[in-house]
Design a protein around this motif. Structure first.
Motif, PDB file in Angstrom:
ATOM      1  N   GLU A   1       0.511   5.857  -0.148  1.00  0.00           N
ATOM      2  CA  GLU A   1      -0.472   6.969  -0.045  1.00  0.00           C
ATOM      3  C   GLU A   1      -0.506   7.812  -1.136  1.00  0.00           C
ATOM      4  O   GLU A   1       0.312   7.986  -2.032  1.00  0.00           O
ATOM      5  CB  GLU A   1       0.046   7.640   1.078  1.00  0.00           C
ATOM      6  CG  GLU A   1      -0.077   7.255   2.404  1.00  0.00           C
ATOM      7  CD  GLU A   1      -1.499   6.903   3.011  1.00  0.00           C
ATOM      8  OE1 GLU A   1      -2.608   7.561   2.539  1.00  0.00           O
ATOM      9  OE2 GLU A   1      -1.769   6.173   3.692  1.00  0.00           O
TER      10      GLU A   1
ATOM     11  N   ASP B   1      -9.168  -1.564  -4.375  1.00  0.00           N
ATOM     12  CA  ASP B   1      -8.267  -1.917  -3.547  1.00  0.00           C
ATOM     13  C   ASP B   1      -6.950  -1.264  -3.809  1.00  0.00           C
ATOM     14  O   ASP B   1      -6.115  -1.472  -4.842  1.00  0.00           O
ATOM     15  CB  ASP B   1      -8.018  -3.431  -3.792  1.00  0.00           C
ATOM     16  CG  ASP B   1      -6.732  -4.211  -2.863  1.00  0.00           C
ATOM     17  OD1 ASP B   1      -6.168  -3.383  -2.406  1.00  0.00           O
ATOM     18  OD2 ASP B   1      -7.017  -5.462  -2.948  1.00  0.00           O
ATOM     19  N   PRO B   2      -6.238  -0.370  -3.009  1.00  0.00           N
ATOM     20  CA  PRO B   2      -5.222   0.643  -3.053  1.00  0.00           C
ATOM     21  C   PRO B   2      -4.004  -0.379  -3.007  1.00  0.00           C
ATOM     22  O   PRO B   2      -2.870   0.268  -3.385  1.00  0.00           O
ATOM     23  CB  PRO B   2      -5.211   1.559  -1.823  1.00  0.00           C
ATOM     24  CG  PRO B   2      -6.256   0.547  -0.792  1.00  0.00           C
ATOM     25  CD  PRO B   2      -7.155  -0.346  -1.544  1.00  0.00           C
TER      26      PRO B   2
ATOM     27  N   ARG C   1      -9.998  -1.492   2.039  1.00  0.00           N
ATOM     28  CA  ARG C   1      -8.942  -2.265   2.043  1.00  0.00           C
ATOM     29  C   ARG C   1      -9.270  -3.213   3.683  1.00  0.00           C
ATOM     30  O   ARG C   1      -8.884  -4.515   3.631  1.00  0.00           O
ATOM     31  CB  ARG C   1      -7.578  -1.369   2.535  1.00  0.00           C
ATOM     32  CG  ARG C   1      -6.623  -2.102   3.222  1.00  0.00           C
ATOM     33  CD  ARG C   1      -5.825  -2.996   2.029  1.00  0.00           C
ATOM     34  NE  ARG C   1      -4.739  -3.818   3.098  1.00  0.00           N
ATOM     35  CZ  ARG C   1      -3.635  -3.293   3.326  1.00  0.00           C
ATOM     36  NH1 ARG C   1      -3.141  -2.145   3.208  1.00  0.00           N
ATOM     37  NH2 ARG C   1      -2.794  -4.223   4.110  1.00  0.00           N
TER      38      ARG C   1
ATOM     39  N   GLN D   1     -12.068   5.191   1.610  1.00  0.00           N
ATOM     40  CA  GLN D   1     -10.718   4.387   2.319  1.00  0.00           C
ATOM     41  C   GLN D   1     -11.075   3.142   3.256  1.00  0.00           C
ATOM     42  O   GLN D   1     -10.268   2.920   3.961  1.00  0.00           O
ATOM     43  CB  GLN D   1      -9.742   5.459   2.476  1.00  0.00           C
ATOM     44  CG  GLN D   1      -9.243   6.400   1.674  1.00  0.00           C
ATOM     45  CD  GLN D   1      -8.905   6.230   0.446  1.00  0.00           C
ATOM     46  OE1 GLN D   1      -8.178   5.329   0.448  1.00  0.00           O
ATOM     47  NE2 GLN D   1      -9.164   6.928  -0.567  1.00  0.00           N
TER      48      GLN D   1
ATOM     49  N   GLY E   1     -14.586   2.138  -1.217  1.00  0.00           N
ATOM     50  CA  GLY E   1     -13.240   2.505  -1.753  1.00  0.00           C
ATOM     51  C   GLY E   1     -12.971   3.925  -1.819  1.00  0.00           C
ATOM     52  O   GLY E   1     -11.985   4.444  -1.372  1.00  0.00           O
TER      53      GLY E   1
ATOM     54  N   PHE F   1     -10.769   4.883  -4.981  1.00  0.00           N
ATOM     55  CA  PHE F   1      -9.939   5.182  -4.095  1.00  0.00           C
ATOM     56  C   PHE F   1      -9.048   6.458  -4.475  1.00  0.00           C
ATOM     57  O   PHE F   1      -8.376   6.987  -3.504  1.00  0.00           O
ATOM     58  CB  PHE F   1      -9.343   4.085  -3.518  1.00  0.00           C
ATOM     59  CG  PHE F   1      -8.252   3.495  -4.538  1.00  0.00           C
ATOM     60  CD1 PHE F   1      -7.068   3.943  -4.801  1.00  0.00           C
ATOM     61  CD2 PHE F   1      -8.606   2.494  -5.295  1.00  0.00           C
ATOM     62  CE1 PHE F   1      -5.994   3.544  -5.765  1.00  0.00           C
ATOM     63  CE2 PHE F   1      -7.866   1.970  -6.437  1.00  0.00           C
ATOM     64  CZ  PHE F   1      -6.578   2.447  -6.564  1.00  0.00           C
ATOM     65  N   ASN F   2      -9.001   6.864  -5.646  1.00  0.00           N
ATOM     66  CA  ASN F   2      -7.971   7.757  -6.254  1.00  0.00           C
ATOM     67  C   ASN F   2      -8.655   8.480  -7.435  1.00  0.00           C
ATOM     68  O   ASN F   2      -7.903   8.443  -8.409  1.00  0.00           O
ATOM     69  CB  ASN F   2      -6.503   7.148  -6.404  1.00  0.00           C
ATOM     70  CG  ASN F   2      -5.605   8.141  -6.929  1.00  0.00           C
ATOM     71  OD1 ASN F   2      -5.602   9.308  -6.553  1.00  0.00           O
ATOM     72  ND2 ASN F   2      -4.517   7.647  -7.437  1.00  0.00           N
TER      73      ASN F   2
ATOM     74  N   SER G   1      -5.808  11.689  -3.860  1.00  0.00           N
ATOM     75  CA  SER G   1      -6.814  10.846  -3.783  1.00  0.00           C
ATOM     76  C   SER G   1      -8.174  11.329  -4.111  1.00  0.00           C
ATOM     77  O   SER G   1      -9.102  10.588  -4.538  1.00  0.00           O
ATOM     78  CB  SER G   1      -6.727  10.482  -2.403  1.00  0.00           C
ATOM     79  OG  SER G   1      -7.015  11.609  -1.518  1.00  0.00           O
ATOM     80  N   ARG G   2      -8.187  12.733  -3.988  1.00  0.00           N
ATOM     81  CA  ARG G   2      -9.747  13.245  -4.157  1.00  0.00           C
ATOM     82  C   ARG G   2      -9.584  14.067  -5.642  1.00  0.00           C
ATOM     83  O   ARG G   2      -8.436  14.835  -5.799  1.00  0.00           O
ATOM     84  CB  ARG G   2     -10.079  14.120  -3.056  1.00  0.00           C
ATOM     85  CG  ARG G   2     -10.543  13.419  -1.876  1.00  0.00           C
ATOM     86  CD  ARG G   2     -11.026  14.255  -0.862  1.00  0.00           C
ATOM     87  NE  ARG G   2     -11.291  13.476   0.416  1.00  0.00           N
ATOM     88  CZ  ARG G   2     -11.945  14.116   1.365  1.00  0.00           C
ATOM     89  NH1 ARG G   2     -12.331  15.189   1.610  1.00  0.00           N
ATOM     90  NH2 ARG G   2     -12.128  13.328   2.399  1.00  0.00           N
TER      91      ARG G   2
ATOM     92  N   PRO H   1       0.828  -1.237   0.081  1.00  0.00           N
ATOM     93  CA  PRO H   1       0.010  -0.078   0.042  1.00  0.00           C
ATOM     94  C   PRO H   1       0.921   1.176   0.119  1.00  0.00           C
ATOM     95  O   PRO H   1       1.924   1.313   0.345  1.00  0.00           O
ATOM     96  CB  PRO H   1      -0.841  -0.121   1.357  1.00  0.00           C
ATOM     97  CG  PRO H   1      -0.644  -1.272   1.870  1.00  0.00           C
ATOM     98  CD  PRO H   1       0.642  -2.038   1.194  1.00  0.00           C
TER      99      PRO H   1
END
Length: 448
Positions: A6, A414-415, A80, A77, A74, A304-305, A10-11, A4
């Motif tokens: 970061e 799934d990050p 996961r 977050q 997702g 997620f991203n 992400s947004r 994983p």
């Protein structure tokens, strides 16, 4: 599988005010359903990704989607954590991450922090469970497992594969219209699917004690038809240069045709979005001050991203077209509700297995949207995408259209399957190639 990391983006930053209403309305949608379940005011029906929910709304039922729940997990977050539960129970790493998110939710127990985070999007337990074989062969097994877990009745709808001979039929749609298959389908396919919908209605009547009000169904289908017309107009306006709204907005707004088709709430929000877009087109305002590249982004997006869509902006690039938001948009005739729903949900491009039909559609998309390149978000946990869809799609872009396509291996929720350094590095190299191609004198085979 990578460890994983970061995500730095992400947004996503969106262009429309209407897009920023989506998550609050999604939370309200879950809240209403949870209240209805707890008070007994309405029954909850679980669905797979592309089901005729207009029938549910006409009968006063509330359709809910475990896949939408997984996507929401997702986005906040949480996926996961739920996927870890599934894999600790023996689920393989390469199994659908949507399924594993929902399965972990069904089977797991969680600490207070996770339960608190889940409160906003917690799925109420179903009263009935339904699947449709129009997209994914895992769907029937998934919903059967859910029905067994909750001890509720289960119904499965079938959808035929489009045979090549249908491409000799006259056209039903001259241009791109939502996710419609271009050619008129044979009566044997339409009759078969209408019979499936009639069986579904009988199933609902038998297990809910409610009767179908056919006038109400026509009203709901009319409302869904209006929603689809508005969404189709948005899709068409994105052909404008510069593009007024990008994929970061459209993949978010698709919540309304997915989960709320047939409701006035969905019509109102999409009409507001259309008004914003029309104003942007009239003002000549694009997503970016200077639009240099127009991209297609295909595949279930990385919930997620979603900020990845904004990453392309640094190159002056915008995602102007995506197959994903089209999947729930179809032309409906309220006077022929079952026939219309059969064509929209069970006889669309999603069901075709012919390479030529896929290629013809991609060529239309490249021409209509003046596309420079394609990004294919390849999901190794989705056999439909990685083994069936994208081999045909990539070949069509590159061989039939002369358009470069970048295949990026990752996931939708799934990050752990997202290696940011690798993905961004490949995007940088791809955009450098497009820079040379477009502004260095090279010309693609499809004329603008």
């Amino acid at each position: 599988m990578s460890e994983p990391n970061e995500a730095k983006t992400s947004r996503s930053t969106k262009a429309l005010d209407a897009s920023n209403q989506v998550f609050p309305r999604l939370i309200e949608y879950y809240k209403r359903a949870y209240k209805a379940k707890s008070t007994g005011s309405s029954q909850i029906v679980y669905h797979t990704g592309n089901d005729p929910i207009e029938i549910d709304y006409a009968m006063g039922l509330i359709p809910m989607f475990p896949e939408n729940f997984s996507a929401a997990c997702g986005a906040v977050q949480l996926a996961r954590v739920l996927i870890d539960v599934s894999e600790n129970m023996g689920a393989p790493e390469d199994l659908c991450s949507y399924f594993k998110t929902h399965y972990g939710f069904m089977k797991g127990t969680f600490p207070d922090g996770v339960n608190q985070a889940l409160k906003r999007i917690r799925l109420p337990d179903p009263d009935l469970v339904v699947s449709n074989k129009n997209l994914c062969r895992l769907h029937p097994l998934w919903m059967k497992i859910a029905a067994e877990h909750y001890g509720v009745p289960y119904f499965s709808m079938d959808a035929p594969v489009m045979p090549p001979r249908y491409q000799n039929n006259e056209t039903a749609f001259e241009g791109l219209w939502g996710a419609h298959y271009r050619y008129k389908v044979g009566p044997e396919a339409l009759d078969y699917c209408v019979a499936q919908l009639e069986e579904y209605i009988a199933f609902l009547e038998a297990h809910t004690g409610r009767r179908m009000d056919w006038d109400r169904l026509r009203e709901v289908v009319a409302c869904a038809a209006e929603l689809n017309e508005l969404f189709q107009r948005i899709l068409e306006l994105r052909q404008t240069v510069p593009c007024p709204v990008g994929g970061e907005d459209l993949n978010t707004l698709v919540f309304f045709p997915v989960c709320l088709a047939g409701t006035q709430e969905a019509v109102d929000v999409i009409r507001a979005a259309l008004t914003e877009i029309e104003q942007r087109v009239d003002a000549g305002r694009g997503v970016l001050p200077e639009e240099r590249f127009r991209l297609i982004f295909d595949g279930i997006p990385p919930w997620f991203n979603m900020g990845l869509f904004n990453y392309f902006h640094k190159f002056g690039a915008v995602s102007v077209e995506e197959a994903y938001p089209r999947a729930w948009v179809g032309r409906l005739d309220p006077e022929k509700p079952l026939e219309s729903l059969a064509v929209k949900y069970m006889l669309s491009m999603n069901a075709t297995a012919t390479y030529s039909a896929v290629s013809e559609r991609i060529q239309d998309r490249v021409r209509s949207y003046h596309v420079d390149g394609a990004i294919l978000w390849n999901l190794h946990t989705c056999r439909l995408v990685s083994c069936i869809g994208f081999p045909r799609v990539q070949t069509s872009f590159e061989r039939d259209c002369g358009i470069p396509a970048l295949l990026l291996d990752s996931d939708q929720v799934d990050p752990r399957r997202y290696n940011e350094a690798l993905v961004l590095g490949r995007i940088d190299a791809f955009m450098e190639m497009l820079e040379q191609r477009k502004y260095g004198g090279q010309v693609g085979r499809i004329s603008e």
